[in-house]
Scaffold this motif. Structure first.
Motif: not given
Length: 64
Positions: A9, A50-52, A1
């Motif tokens: 992280t 979310k990571e994105e 992210m």
């Protein structure tokens, strides 16, 4: 992210509220944009990060 241009992280299933409180943000003095949309404070606990995702966190500063 990405947060304010820096990669970070995430913990699995972390909410925006958890992310902010774990990092000691004063929720009364910030505004958060997630993926180009301002997130109402009432929704912080409902937003699963979310990571994105891309967050922009702005702190209000008083002055005169």
């Amino acid at each position: 992210m990405k947060v304010n241009g820096t990669l970070e992280t995430l913990e699995k299933n972390q909410t925006l509220y958890d992310y902010l409180t774990l990092r000691n943000f004063d929720l009364t003095k910030i505004a958060v944009e997630c993926n180009g949309n301002i997130v109402p404070k009432a929704e912080y606990k409902n937003v699963i990060l979310k990571e994105e995702d891309t967050l922009e966190i702005v702190r209000f500063v008083g002055g005169g």
